[in-house]
Design a protein around this motif. Structure first.
Motif, PDB file in Angstrom:
ATOM      1  N   GLU A 464      -0.525  -3.876 -10.635  1.00 31.99           N
ATOM      2  CA  GLU A 464      -0.898  -4.967 -11.522  1.00 31.99           C
ATOM      3  C   GLU A 464      -0.713  -4.627 -12.994  1.00 31.99           C
ATOM      4  N   ASP A 465      -0.623  -3.344 -13.317  1.00 34.89           N
ATOM      5  CA  ASP A 465      -0.636  -2.935 -14.711  1.00 34.89           C
ATOM      6  C   ASP A 465       0.328  -1.773 -14.897  1.00 34.89           C
ATOM      7  N   VAL A 466       1.188  -1.855 -15.941  1.00 29.17           N
ATOM      8  CA  VAL A 466       2.137  -0.788 -16.186  1.00 29.17           C
ATOM      9  C   VAL A 466       1.435   0.531 -16.505  1.00 29.17           C
ATOM     10  N   MET A 467       0.177   0.454 -16.952  1.00 24.98           N
ATOM     11  CA  MET A 467      -0.576   1.675 -17.228  1.00 24.98           C
ATOM     12  C   MET A 467      -1.221   2.246 -15.971  1.00 24.98           C
ATOM     13  N   VAL A 468      -1.282   1.497 -14.880  1.00 20.19           N
ATOM     14  CA  VAL A 468      -1.721   1.887 -13.542  1.00 20.19           C
ATOM     15  C   VAL A 468      -3.250   1.987 -13.430  1.00 20.19           C
ATOM     16  N   THR A 469      -3.773   1.312 -12.417  1.00 17.49           N
ATOM     17  CA  THR A 469      -5.208   1.330 -12.120  1.00 17.49           C
ATOM     18  C   THR A 469      -5.464   2.097 -10.825  1.00 17.49           C
ATOM     19  N   ASP A 470      -6.742   2.353 -10.541  1.00 21.72           N
ATOM     20  CA  ASP A 470      -7.111   2.988  -9.272  1.00 21.72           C
ATOM     21  C   ASP A 470      -6.620   2.162  -8.093  1.00 21.72           C
ATOM     22  N   ALA A 471      -6.781   0.833  -8.213  1.00 26.55           N
ATOM     23  CA  ALA A 471      -6.348  -0.053  -7.127  1.00 26.55           C
ATOM     24  C   ALA A 471      -4.844   0.045  -6.902  1.00 26.55           C
ATOM     25  N   ASP A 472      -4.083   0.194  -7.982  1.00 26.99           N
ATOM     26  CA  ASP A 472      -2.631   0.334  -7.855  1.00 26.99           C
ATOM     27  C   ASP A 472      -2.275   1.592  -7.063  1.00 26.99           C
ATOM     28  N   ILE A 473      -2.951   2.685  -7.365  1.00 29.82           N
ATOM     29  CA  ILE A 473      -2.671   3.949  -6.685  1.00 29.82           C
ATOM     30  C   ILE A 473      -3.031   3.848  -5.208  1.00 29.82           C
ATOM     31  N   GLU A 474      -4.190   3.278  -4.918  1.00 28.33           N
ATOM     32  CA  GLU A 474      -4.628   3.158  -3.525  1.00 28.33           C
ATOM     33  C   GLU A 474      -3.663   2.304  -2.717  1.00 28.33           C
ATOM     34  N   ALA A 475      -3.230   1.170  -3.285  1.00 28.32           N
ATOM     35  CA  ALA A 475      -2.318   0.281  -2.562  1.00 28.32           C
ATOM     36  C   ALA A 475      -0.967   0.948  -2.325  1.00 28.32           C
ATOM     37  N   ALA A 476      -0.460   1.668  -3.340  1.00 28.47           N
ATOM     38  CA  ALA A 476       0.836   2.326  -3.202  1.00 28.47           C
ATOM     39  C   ALA A 476       0.791   3.419  -2.145  1.00 28.47           C
ATOM     40  N   VAL A 477      -0.275   4.202  -2.140  1.00 30.71           N
ATOM     41  CA  VAL A 477      -0.407   5.277  -1.161  1.00 30.71           C
ATOM     42  C   VAL A 477      -0.478   4.716   0.255  1.00 30.71           C
ATOM     43  N   ALA A 478      -1.246   3.652   0.437  1.00 35.60           N
ATOM     44  CA  ALA A 478      -1.367   3.047   1.762  1.00 35.60           C
ATOM     45  C   ALA A 478      -0.024   2.516   2.250  1.00 35.60           C
ATOM     46  N   ALA A 479       0.726   1.865   1.354  1.00 30.14           N
ATOM     47  CA  ALA A 479       2.026   1.330   1.746  1.00 30.14           C
ATOM     48  C   ALA A 479       3.004   2.453   2.074  1.00 30.14           C
ATOM     49  N   ALA A 480       2.980   3.521   1.282  1.00 31.74           N
ATOM     50  CA  ALA A 480       3.896   4.634   1.516  1.00 31.74           C
ATOM     51  C   ALA A 480       3.624   5.304   2.855  1.00 31.74           C
ATOM     52  N   ARG A 481       2.363   5.464   3.212  1.00 26.58           N
ATOM     53  CA  ARG A 481       2.016   6.136   4.469  1.00 26.58           C
ATOM     54  C   ARG A 481       2.536   5.389   5.689  1.00 26.58           C
ATOM     55  N   ASP A 482       2.646   4.066   5.573  1.00 24.94           N
ATOM     56  CA  ASP A 482       3.074   3.265   6.712  1.00 24.94           C
ATOM     57  C   ASP A 482       4.577   3.048   6.761  1.00 24.94           C
ATOM     58  N   ALA A 483       5.310   3.648   5.826  1.00 23.04           N
ATOM     59  CA  ALA A 483       6.745   3.394   5.734  1.00 23.04           C
ATOM     60  C   ALA A 483       7.555   4.630   6.095  1.00 23.04           C
ATOM     61  N   GLU A 484       8.824   4.403   6.413  1.00 17.11           N
ATOM     62  CA  GLU A 484       9.753   5.515   6.623  1.00 17.11           C
ATOM     63  C   GLU A 484      10.278   6.043   5.286  1.00 17.11           C
ATOM     64  N   VAL A 485      10.456   5.114   4.343  1.00 18.68           N
ATOM     65  CA  VAL A 485      10.909   5.462   3.000  1.00 18.68           C
ATOM     66  C   VAL A 485      10.121   4.609   2.016  1.00 18.68           C
TER      67      VAL A 485
END
Length: 763
Positions: A464-485
Motif C-alpha cells: 500500500e505504501d512505497v515506504m512499506v508497512t508491517d502489513a505490506d511485509i506480512e502479505a508479501a511473505v505469505a504470497a511468496a511462501r505459496d508460490a514457486e517464484v
C-alpha cells in the motif's frame, strides 16, 4: 509598410533584426526578454521552485503593451485537452500580437523531457532509460515524434534535454540525467536535440553548467568542481549537442560553481558558451533563476541588481514570468546603470530566433488543430524504447518465467504511477487534481504480467505504501511462501520537492532502498522461494546483500506508459533484454559518488578501508544468450592529429538471438595530469542470430584521447593509449594499444567529438 525592412522575409535575419531594434523603445526591447506564466499555480501548488517574496507579476494586458518574449506552459500547467489548449494558446497569441505596436507574438514553450508534458500526451521513458538503451537513433526518432506533436499544437520551444552528467546518485534529479559517462550523455542527448530541431522545434540544453555536481547531492547546492573536471566531464555533452544537435537555446544551471551562480557568470554564458563554443542562439533562465540571485545566492540586493548581473552575463530571457527584466531593468537602463547595448544584444537574439521561427512574418498564427496527443505511432515508440531500456542485471536461470504459481508482491506491483518519473504530467501537475485520470492508458505491472502469463496462477499481493508497512511485509511473505517464484517490485515514487523518493528536490541521504524496502526484500528472500527483484527507480540503489540472494534482478528506470508491458514481456521471455546500465549500481548504501570515471587512487586499494567497486558496473546488462569476442585489430600508431582503426568480431554463442552492445574503452597510462582508469570511447549495437557474428569497426580520432592539461588548454599528448573492448566497463576480454606520435597538439572548439562505428555481418 514599404520602409519597414524587418517585415521583408527575403532579407537576411541580421538586417531585419537591426531595423526592428532601431524602431523599438527601451520598454519594447525589454518586453522581448520577458516570459509570462498565464496560468500560474495556486498558493502552495509547487510546479517549480517558487520564491515567495517578490510579489506577483503585473496582469498580462499590462505586460504585452511593450511586447512579450515567451508564453510559459499554456498546455503544461493545468489539465487541458488538446483542442482546448490549442484554442487557449491561439487566443493568448492573438492578444499578445494585438497588444504591441509591431504585432509580434511570443515564443510558446513547454516541458518535453519525457514527452509533451501535457494531459493526455504520450509518456515516454525517462532520460536514464534513454541512456540504458544505448540507441541514439531510437531516441532521435522519439524526439522527432514528440516535437511534431508540439509543433502542431503551436508550441515553438521545448525545455529539454537535460545534459547534466550523473555525478552523485543521491541527487533527486538523477532520473533526468542520461548517465554517468559524458560521451554517452553527449551522443544520446545530441540525438534527442537533433530530433527536436529537425521538426523546427527549438531544443533547450540544460542545465548549463555543473548543476548535477552539487555538494552532498543537494538540489541547487554549490557545485564542487575544479576547472579540469568541469571541462572534461560536465562540458562535453553540451559541446556535442551544440555542434552535432544544432540546439538553438540553452538554459542556465541554478548552482554556483566556486561561488559564482551560473545566471550571473559572464565568463560562462558569454566567454565560454558564445566566444569559445560559438553559440549564437538564445539563453533562457531556469525558472526564477534571476530572482534567486537575490533571494537564494545573495549576490544581488534587488530585482534591478539581479537584472543587471544576468543581462551582463548573457541571460537573454527571464522565465517563467516577468520579475526582474520588467520595470526594474527598464529603470536601470534609463539611469545608465545598465548599458543599452546589453539590452540590444539580448533583444536582438530573441528577435533573431523569432525570425527563424517565422514569428515576424504574416501567417505566423496558422496552427493545425491537434486531436490526439497519444496516437498509436507515439505509443509504439514509447513501447520500443521501454523494451530496449530494461536491464537484466542478474539471472540464475529462473528467467524467463516458467513457473505455474507466481506471486507478484511489493509496493509497486500494481501501481501505474510506478512507471512515471517526475517530469511527466501525471506526476508533475495532475497530483493537484486527485479526481483527474492519468490522461493516458498506463498499465500496472500486475495487469501486464497477468496478460503475459495467461496459463500461470498469478497471485498479486501489492503493498500500500512505497515506504512499506508491517502489513505490506506480512502479505508479501505469505504470497511468496505459496508460490514457486516470487516477483518483488520495488523502487521509487517520483514527486517534487520532497513529495516523493525521486525527482526534483527529492534528494536522498543514502543509497539504501526507500523506506523499509530492504527489510521487505530480506523477509521475502528468507522464505526460500526463488525471487526476482524488479526495480522501478529514478536512480541506482545499493543492492549488496539483496541482489546476491535473489534469483534474478531486473532494472527499469521509469519506463513510461508502456513500461509494464515491456517488463512483463522480458520476464516471460517474449522479449530479449538488451538494456545496459548508464549508471553503476553500488554495492553499499554509502557508496557515493561511485561513477566508474575515477582515477587509480579512487579504486579499491590497501590504502583505504572502503571498497568503491560497483555491484553491477557501468555498461553491464545480460541477455538470454551469450556473446564471444575475438580477432581484435588495432592500428599500431597514428600521429596526434590522425585516426586509429579498432576492429573486433562479436559472435552469438547461444541458442537465442540477442542484441549485444559492443563497448570500446580507452586509457592513458602515462599523462601529464591524473586521468580516469578508462573512459567510454564508442559503442555499437549488434543484433545477432544464434551462431551469427559481426565485425565491429571503430574509427578513433586522436582528439578522443584529449584532456585538459596543466595550463587548462585541451591537448592531445603523444604516447601509448590502451584499448579495451567488451560488454561493460569491467567485462573487457580483448585488450590492445596504439601509439600517438608527433608533437603535442592544442585543440580548439572544432575538435573531433565522436567515434563512428560500423557493424558488418560476417561468418
Amino acid at each position: 509598410m514599404a520602409d519597414e525592412l524587418w517585415r521583408d522575409a527575403s532579407l537576411p535575419v541580421t538586417e531585419r533584426v537591426a531595423d526592428l531594434l532601431g524602431r523599438m523603445t527601451i520598454e519594447e526591447k525589454a518586453g522581448q526578454l520577458t516570459g509570462y506564466w498565464t496560468v500560474s499555480a495556486q498558493p502552495g501548488e509547487e510546479v517549480a521552485p517558487l520564491p515567495d517574496d517578490f510579489g506577483e507579476p503585473p496582469p498580462l494586458d499590462e505586460v504585452i503593451r511593450s511586447g512579450l518574449g515567451q508564453l510559459t506552459r499554456v498546455f503544461g500547467t493545468a489539465p487541458v485537452r488538446p483542442a482546448e489548449g490549442a484554442a487557449r494558446l491561439r487566443e493568448l497569441q492573438a492578444r499578445v500580437a494585438a497588444g504591441n505596436r509591431f504585432g509580434i507574438p511570443a515564443i510558446a514553450h513547454e516541458e518535453c523531457l519525457t514527452g509533451f508534458m501535457t494531459w493526455t500526451a504520450t509518456v515516454f521513458p525517462c532520460p536514464l532509460a534513454w541512456g540504458a538503451s544505448f540507441d541514439p537513433e531510437l531516441v532521435g526518432e522519439m524526439a522527432e515524434g514528440i516535437a511534431t506533436s508540439m509543433r502542431r499544437a503551436g508550441v515553438h520551444q521545448g525545455l529539454a534535454p537535460v545534459l547534466d552528467v550523473t555525478r552523485d546518485y543521491r541527487w533527486g534529479r538523477t532520473e533526468e540525467t542520461i548517465g554517468e559517462d559524458p560521451y554517452l550523455v553527449g551522443v544520446i542527448g545530441s540525438a534527442y536535440v537533433h530530433g527536436l530541431e529537425r521538426t523546427g522545434l527549438v531544443a533547450t540544453l540544460k542545465h548549463f553548467a555543473g548543476y548535477a555536481s552539487s555538494r552532498g547531492a543537494r538540489n541547487m547546492a554549490s557545485a564542487a568542481l575544479g576547472p579540469r573536471e568541469f571541462a572534461d566531464v560536465v562540458l562535453e555533452p553540451f559541446e556535442l549537442a551544440l555542434r552535432a544537435g544544432g540546439a538553438r537555446a540553452v538554459m542556465n544551471s541554478y548552482a554556483d560553481v566556486d561561488g559564482v551562480p551560473a545566471a550571473a557568470d559572464e565568463s560562462l554564458l558569454t566567454g565560454l558558451l558564445r566566444d569559445r563554443l560559438g553559440f549564437t542562439g538564445v539563453v533562457v533562465s531556469d525558472y526564477f533563476a534571476l530572482s534567486f540571485l537575490q533571494d537564494m545566492h545573495g549576490v544581488a540586493g534587488s530585482p534591478g541588481e539581479a537584472a543587471a548581473l544576468a543581462l551582463r552575463a548573457g541571460i537573454d530571457v527571464e522565465l517563467p514570468t516577468v520579475r526582474c527584466y520588467g520595470t526594474p531593468l527598464v529603470e536601470r537602463v534609463r539611469r545608465g546603470d545598465i548599458p543599452e547595448e546589453h539590452l540590444d544584444r539580448a533583444a536582438g537574439r530573441v528577435l533573431a530566433l523569432k525570425c527563424d521561427l517565422g514569428l515576424l512574418d504574416d501567417g505566423w498564427d496558422i496552427v493545425e488543430e491537434p486531436a490526439d496527443f497519444d496516437p498509436p505511432e507515439l505509443r509504439g515508440l514509447a513501447r520500443r524504447l521501454a523494451e530496449e531500456s530494461v536491464v537484466l542485471l542478474a539471472n540464475d536461470g529462473v528467467l524467463p518465467l516458467r513457473a505455474r504459481r507466481v506471486a507478484l508482491t511489493g509496493p509497486l506491483a500494481d501501481d501505474p504511477r510506478a512507471m512515471l518519473g517526475c517530469y511527466t504530467f501525471p506526476t508533475h501537475v495532475a497530483g493537484r487534481y486527485p479526481e483527474l485520470s492519468l490522461g493516458v492508458e498506463i498499465p500496472a505491472l500486475a495487469g501486464a504480467l497477468s496478460a503475459e502469463l495467461p496459463d500461470a496462477e498469478l497471485t498479486v499481493a501489492a503493498g500500500e505504501d512505497v515506504m512499506v508497512t508491517d502489513a505490506d511485509i506480512e502479505a508479501a511473505v505469505a504470497a511468496a511462501r505459496d508460490a514457486e517464484v516470487c516477483v518483488l517490485a520495488l523502487g521509487d515514487r517520483a514527486g517534487l520537492f520532497g513529495h516523493g523518493t525521486s525527482g526534483e528536490g527529492c534528494d536522498a541521504e543514502t543509497l539504501d532502498l526507500p523506506g523499509r524496502q530492504r527489510e521487505l526484500a530480506e523477509a521475502v528472500l528468507a522464505t526460500g522461494t526463488p525471487t526476482v527483484l524488479v526495480l522501478l527507480t529514478g536512480r541506482p540503489y545499493a543492492l549488496g546483500g539483496v541482489a546476491d540472494r535473489a534469483a534474478a534482478v531486473v532494472q527499469a528506470f521509469f519506463p513510461g506508459e508502456e513500461g509494464a508491458p515491456a517488463l512483463a514481456g522480458i520476464l516471460s521471455g517474449r522479449l530479449d533484454p538488451s538494456g545496459r546500465l548508464p549508471v553503476s549500481v553500488p554495492r553499499h548504501r554509502g557508496g557515493q559518488p561511485g561513477t566508474y570515471l575515477r582515477a587509480r587512487t579512487g579504486a579499491s586499494s590497501r590504502w583505504s578501508s572502503v571498497d568503491p567497486r560497483a555491484l553491477f558496473p557501468f555498461g553491464h546488462g545480460l541477455t538470454w544468450t551469450s556473446f564471444g569476442y575475438e580477432d581484435l585489430e588495432v592500428d599500431a600508431s597514428a600521429p596526434t592529429d590522425g585516426t586509429v582503426r579498432v576492429a573486433v568480431t562479436v559472435r552469438n554463442l547461444g541458442e537465442r538471438s540477442g542484441a549485444e552492445v559492443v563497448q570500446l574503452y580507452l586509457a592513458d597510462p602515462v599523462a601529464s595530469v591524473v586521468r580516469p582508469t578508462r573512459w567510454l570511447a564508442g559503442w555499437a549495437r549488434a543484433r545477432l542470430a544464434p551462431g551469427a557474428a559481426a565485425r565491429v569497426t571503430f574509427e578513433v580520432h586522436a582528439d578522443r584521447t584529449s584532456f585538459t592539461g596543466r595550463d587548462l588548454r585541451r591537448v592531445v599528448e603523444p604516447g601509448t593509449i590502451e584499448v579495451a573492448v567488451g560488454s561493460s566497463s569491467e567485462d573487457l576480454p580483448l585488450r590492445g594499444s596504439f601509439d600517438l606520435t608527433g608533437p603535442e597538439r592544442v585543440l580548439g572548439a572544432d575538435r573531433v567529438l565522436t567515434v563512428p562505428a560500423t557493424v558488418t555481418a560476417t561468418r
